[in-house]
Design a protein around this motif. Structure first.
Motif, PDB file in Angstrom:
ATOM      1  N   LYS A 172      59.220 -38.024  39.250  1.00  0.00           N
ATOM      2  CA  LYS A 172      58.612 -38.273  37.945  1.00  0.00           C
ATOM      3  C   LYS A 172      58.483 -39.769  37.657  1.00  0.00           C
ATOM      4  CE  LYS A 172      59.849 -33.938  35.675  1.00  0.00           C
ATOM      5  NZ  LYS A 172      60.615 -33.304  34.564  1.00  0.00           N
ATOM      6  N   PHE A 173      59.424 -40.558  38.197  1.00  0.00           N
ATOM      7  CA  PHE A 173      59.316 -42.008  38.016  1.00  0.00           C
ATOM      8  C   PHE A 173      58.026 -42.521  38.644  1.00  0.00           C
ATOM      9  CE2 PHE A 173      59.670 -46.291  39.665  1.00  0.00           C
ATOM     10  CZ  PHE A 173      60.114 -47.003  38.566  1.00  0.00           C
ATOM     11  N   TYR A 174      57.688 -42.029  39.811  1.00  0.00           N
ATOM     12  CA  TYR A 174      56.506 -42.522  40.511  1.00  0.00           C
ATOM     13  C   TYR A 174      55.213 -42.017  39.875  1.00  0.00           C
ATOM     14  CZ  TYR A 174      59.669 -44.581  43.793  1.00  0.00           C
ATOM     15  OH  TYR A 174      60.656 -45.367  44.337  1.00  0.00           O
ATOM     16  N   GLU A 175      55.260 -40.877  39.177  1.00  0.00           N
ATOM     17  CA  GLU A 175      54.102 -40.466  38.390  1.00  0.00           C
ATOM     18  C   GLU A 175      53.859 -41.477  37.266  1.00  0.00           C
ATOM     19  OE1 GLU A 175      53.979 -36.367  37.100  1.00  0.00           O
ATOM     20  OE2 GLU A 175      55.304 -35.787  38.760  1.00  0.00           O
ATOM     21  N   SER A 176      54.930 -41.899  36.610  1.00  0.00           N
ATOM     22  CA  SER A 176      54.806 -42.926  35.568  1.00  0.00           C
ATOM     23  C   SER A 176      54.369 -44.254  36.165  1.00  0.00           C
ATOM     24  CB  SER A 176      56.150 -43.104  34.849  1.00  0.00           C
ATOM     25  OG  SER A 176      56.590 -41.894  34.268  1.00  0.00           O
ATOM     26  N   TRP A 177      54.927 -44.588  37.320  1.00  0.00           N
ATOM     27  CA  TRP A 177      54.575 -45.837  38.017  1.00  0.00           C
ATOM     28  C   TRP A 177      53.085 -45.887  38.342  1.00  0.00           C
ATOM     29  CZ3 TRP A 177      52.897 -45.846  43.187  1.00  0.00           C
ATOM     30  CH2 TRP A 177      52.757 -47.113  43.779  1.00  0.00           C
ATOM     31  N   ARG A 178      52.546 -44.783  38.850  1.00  0.00           N
ATOM     32  CA  ARG A 178      51.110 -44.754  39.180  1.00  0.00           C
ATOM     33  C   ARG A 178      50.260 -44.912  37.926  1.00  0.00           C
ATOM     34  NH1 ARG A 178      52.936 -41.240  43.370  1.00  0.00           N
ATOM     35  NH2 ARG A 178      53.004 -39.444  41.965  1.00  0.00           N
ATOM     36  N   TYR A 179      50.703 -44.314  36.824  1.00  0.00           N
ATOM     37  CA  TYR A 179      49.956 -44.443  35.579  1.00  0.00           C
ATOM     38  C   TYR A 179      49.946 -45.897  35.101  1.00  0.00           C
ATOM     39  CZ  TYR A 179      48.354 -43.705  30.817  1.00  0.00           C
ATOM     40  OH  TYR A 179      47.636 -43.773  29.639  1.00  0.00           O
ATOM     41  N   ILE A 180      51.099 -46.545  35.142  1.00  0.00           N
ATOM     42  CA  ILE A 180      51.182 -47.950  34.723  1.00  0.00           C
ATOM     43  C   ILE A 180      50.314 -48.830  35.618  1.00  0.00           C
ATOM     44  CG2 ILE A 180      52.712 -49.962  34.589  1.00  0.00           C
ATOM     45  CD1 ILE A 180      53.096 -48.110  32.253  1.00  0.00           C
ATOM     46  N   ARG A 181      50.396 -48.606  36.910  1.00  0.00           N
ATOM     47  CA  ARG A 181      49.621 -49.418  37.861  1.00  0.00           C
ATOM     48  C   ARG A 181      48.123 -49.274  37.610  1.00  0.00           C
ATOM     49  NH1 ARG A 181      47.685 -48.277  43.092  1.00  0.00           N
ATOM     50  NH2 ARG A 181      47.435 -50.133  44.392  1.00  0.00           N
ATOM     51  N   ARG A 182      47.666 -48.078  37.311  1.00  0.00           N
ATOM     52  CA  ARG A 182      46.243 -47.834  37.052  1.00  0.00           C
ATOM     53  C   ARG A 182      45.823 -48.390  35.687  1.00  0.00           C
ATOM     54  NH1 ARG A 182      46.623 -42.889  37.653  1.00  0.00           N
ATOM     55  NH2 ARG A 182      46.685 -42.167  35.501  1.00  0.00           N
ATOM     56  N   THR A 183      46.646 -48.154  34.673  1.00  0.00           N
ATOM     57  CA  THR A 183      46.301 -48.553  33.305  1.00  0.00           C
ATOM     58  C   THR A 183      46.279 -50.069  33.134  1.00  0.00           C
ATOM     59  OG1 THR A 183      47.258 -46.503  32.446  1.00  0.00           O
ATOM     60  CG2 THR A 183      46.945 -48.323  30.879  1.00  0.00           C
ATOM     61  N   TRP A 184      47.235 -50.739  33.790  1.00  0.00           N
ATOM     62  CA  TRP A 184      47.395 -52.176  33.599  1.00  0.00           C
ATOM     63  C   TRP A 184      47.020 -52.950  34.864  1.00  0.00           C
ATOM     64  CZ3 TRP A 184      47.652 -53.417  28.762  1.00  0.00           C
ATOM     65  CH2 TRP A 184      48.205 -52.512  27.844  1.00  0.00           C
ATOM     66  N   GLU A 185      45.988 -52.489  35.540  1.00  0.00           N
ATOM     67  CA  GLU A 185      45.549 -53.110  36.797  1.00  0.00           C
ATOM     68  C   GLU A 185      45.263 -54.599  36.631  1.00  0.00           C
ATOM     69  OE1 GLU A 185      42.085 -52.453  40.218  1.00  0.00           O
ATOM     70  OE2 GLU A 185      42.047 -51.311  38.351  1.00  0.00           O
TER      71      GLU A 185
END
Length: 223
Positions: free
Chosen positions: A192-205
């Motif tokens: 679940k941490f990496y699901e959040s990590w991917r979201y942050i990486r995409r949102t704040w590219e």
């Protein structure tokens, strides 16, 4: 400021025993005579739990913190000192917290973390950071800041809210307000941490690289 201004404390709870042995047992809580405590249970994400609390908060100054945090009696005077400095030097501040990361120059804060010991040393003035650890996050309801309810689970919302403050022209800070994080950290971060990590990486590219207390988020996933 906070000594005369009531505070709303918000805790996302998934274990009553942990809550009662830590946050609710905090020696520092007796220093708050007009506080409000909102215990948020049954939410699917931290962002949804915290936005619900934002809507229900009776006070402008809100402290979002983990259930396994203990606030010593020294915590309120140290918060007071930081707020007084910010009022004089940056009244438009965004988010403040007890431990944060600069983009390239290491962490800032003064906390005790189980298994790691004391992190950092006391410092005089709030220090600008890129992101804050979720253990303690503080901002004003009147700032207009809200958590992103599309961010899943209970990870990296401290990173997200600091970046949201930045888009509003607000600087976030680590403050010297010693607290105890009585945590049991897993050796391996959950999926679940990496699901959040991917979201942050995409949102704040456009803001990469982003340094958090857990990982460094980069365009090429290095390191």
């Amino acid at each position: 400021m906070s000594g005369s201004t009531p505070i709303t404390f918000v805790v996302a709870v998934n274990g009553r025993e942990v809550l009662e042995k830590n946050f609710l047992a905090s020696p520092g809580l007796c220093e708050f005579s007009r506080n409000q405590i909102l215990l948020q249970e049954g939410f699917l994400s931290a962002s949804k739990a915290y936005n619900d609390a934002l809507d229900r908060s009776e006070n402008d100054l809100i402290v979002f913190l983990h259930q396994d945090i203990i606030l010593p009696k020294s915590w309120l005077p140290q918060l007071d000192r930081a707020l007084t400095w910010l009022e004089a030097h940056d009244p438009n501040w965004g988010v403040i917290g007890c431990y944060g990361e600069t983009r390239n120059d290491g962490g800032r804060g003064h906390v005790y973390s189980s298994g790691r010991g004391i992190l950092g040393t006391p410092f005089e003035r709030p220090v600008p950071i890129q992101t804050l650890d979720e253990i303690v996050l503080i901002f004003r309801k009147s700032s207009g800041l809200r958590f992103d309810e599309s961010l899943p689970h209970f990870h990296l919302y401290g990173t997200d809210i600091c970046l949201r403050a930045l888009t509003m022209g607000r600087t976030s800070y680590a403050i010297s307000a010693f607290c105890i994080h009585n945590t049991t950290q897993p050796l391996v971060l959950p999926p679940k941490f990496y699901e959040s990590w991917r979201y942050i990486r995409r949102t704040w590219e456009n803001n990469l690289p982003i340094q958090t207390t857990c990982v460094r988020i980069t365009r090429l996933n290095i390191p």
